[in-house]
Scaffold this active site. Sequence first.
Site, mmCIF file in Angstrom:
data_model
loop_
_atom_site.group_PDB
_atom_site.id
_atom_site.type_symbol
_atom_site.label_atom_id
_atom_site.label_comp_id
_atom_site.label_asym_id
_atom_site.label_seq_id
_atom_site.Cartn_x
_atom_site.Cartn_y
_atom_site.Cartn_z
ATOM 1 N N GLU A 94 17.047 43.437 24.260
ATOM 2 C CA GLU A 94 16.251 44.442 23.549
ATOM 3 C C GLU A 94 16.637 45.849 23.986
ATOM 4 O O GLU A 94 16.564 46.799 23.199
ATOM 5 C CB GLU A 94 14.758 44.203 23.784
ATOM 6 C CG GLU A 94 13.870 44.979 22.826
ATOM 7 C CD GLU A 94 12.411 44.581 22.924
ATOM 8 O OE1 GLU A 94 11.709 44.724 21.914
ATOM 9 O OE2 GLU A 94 11.969 44.141 24.003
ATOM 10 N N HIS A 144 25.536 19.498 34.127
ATOM 11 C CA HIS A 144 25.594 18.266 33.344
ATOM 12 C C HIS A 144 25.376 18.560 31.867
ATOM 13 O O HIS A 144 25.079 17.652 31.088
ATOM 14 C CB HIS A 144 24.534 17.282 33.851
ATOM 15 C CG HIS A 144 24.688 16.953 35.293
ATOM 16 N ND1 HIS A 144 25.513 15.935 35.741
ATOM 17 C CD2 HIS A 144 24.166 17.521 36.410
ATOM 18 C CE1 HIS A 144 25.462 15.880 37.067
ATOM 19 N NE2 HIS A 144 24.659 16.841 37.495
ATOM 20 N N LYS A 203 9.142 44.193 12.443
ATOM 21 C CA LYS A 203 7.682 44.243 12.280
ATOM 22 C C LYS A 203 7.307 44.726 10.879
ATOM 23 O O LYS A 203 6.388 44.194 10.244
ATOM 24 C CB LYS A 203 7.071 45.171 13.335
ATOM 25 C CG LYS A 203 7.102 44.616 14.756
ATOM 26 C CD LYS A 203 6.503 45.619 15.730
ATOM 27 C CE LYS A 203 6.519 45.091 17.148
ATOM 28 N NZ LYS A 203 5.980 46.083 18.116
#
Length: 527
Positions: free
Chosen positions: A323, A352, A454
């Site tokens: 950000e 793994h 937003k």
Amino acid sequence: MNEELNSWDKFCNYLWFDKKLNIWLDISKIIFTNDDIVTLEEKFTDVLSSIKELENGAISNIDENRQVGHYWLRNPSISPSSNIGEEISADINEISEFGKQILNGNIKNKNNQKYTDVLWIGIGGSGLGPLLITESLQKCSKGLNFSYIDNVDPFLISEKLEELAEKLSTTLFVVVSKSGGTPEPRIAMEIIKSHCENNSLEWNSNAIAITMKDSKLFNKAISENWLKIFNLQDWVGGRTSITSSVGLLPLALINENIFEFIRGASLMDEATRTSDFKNNPAALLSSAWYLTGDGVGKRDMVVLPYRDRLQVFSKYLQQLVMESLGKKFNRNGEVVNQGISVFGNKGSTDQHAYVQQLRDGIDNFFCIFIELLDSPSTNIFDGKENPKEYLSGFLQGTRSALSSENRQSITITLEKLNCFSLGALIALFERSVSFYAELVNINAYDQPGVEAGKKAAANIIDYQQKVSNLLEKGGEYSINEITSLIDNSVSEPIFFILREMCFGNEDYLVKGDWSNPNSLVIQKRNS
């Protein structure tokens, strides 16, 4: 194999250690020359000057016309005014005292019961920071039990309410929103509040707000007589709020030392103010990021902490780094598309999993290994294979295996994980993000992409209401008819809205085939 990556002289020359912090930083397995360092060293006078201006109170978030003051939180004496410094100190002491009063039972619920749990409602840094605190530092049977709602996923909310069903009366509801207008925590708060009221449970006397003075949330908490309001200053951004009340309250409620957390961050801040390049850990770390990515973020950052308690740290850094550094424009208004992508989990689990690709696949990353030297004080390992030694061996082995294929890495070593060292580790990355942003001439403290998201989400919510209102009027509508009545440019969003609203919902009659959107005709039943 690149011999430079395994040079003992280079390792010794660039190894950083601070005896006050007991933290090591090793950037020797990043490919660079001494000339590269000299070139960057020349730039750091300007970098440090810019950071100094920020700390002195310059307007650093231009979009919102505000200061950036999270560094003041751990050293109030450097804040630009005595009023700010006094307010910070008062807030810290208030949180510390409140935590003590909750834990010792001096503050109880309406039924005279001690609080047992916390349901934390916050998104972004307001959720990730507290989660990092509790996952990293909370010890068994110490403090209150924490649960988190950091999204508006209906299953998440219902599951948390179910988990806490028998304990809701002894649960503190902490709502974090600086402005009080962020939709996700507001929606979650309203649902939890309604659930409590519908089940004859207390909300107001169990609720705590962390917000700005005079925000919507502040005024709501005042009018409803909530248990407590803690200050969240205008000049604290979400991704750098962990040394504010957002991070300090969780520390206090799990019975950890908030003053040690602040002290660790403050000492790391101080270590990164030196103009001596090789003795400045943020200068070294940000330079390593710059050099391995050619200053344009060509490589992803893979964060591998070799301790389960730090598993959340990679998620925390995703927000802090991405950000802050993911910017389209530089300060000159030029398109640069900067950024560093961050992912990771924990070692040795990742050995793994995707370490196979890191060693043998595309070379588009650098690793940050984080190791700890301590182990628990217990006799359960006596006479057994020591897991700490194996974990260390796995880290060193992975580091060596990567460097044998010219894959680059950084290693950070902590003596132990506690409030002090976690505060220092977080501060190191916060400072390095600031330094890197200055190196590439971007603003680390605005977030136009977030704001654009937003606004786009708000538009979709508006369309949802318009679609619902239209169907309520009655009649059959195709997608094309709906879009022509609402907005001809949003056919695809209208399809998504209708699918969310109508698929599997018996309140709606749907004709046509969902695989062919143009064939769909939708009608609200009984309308």
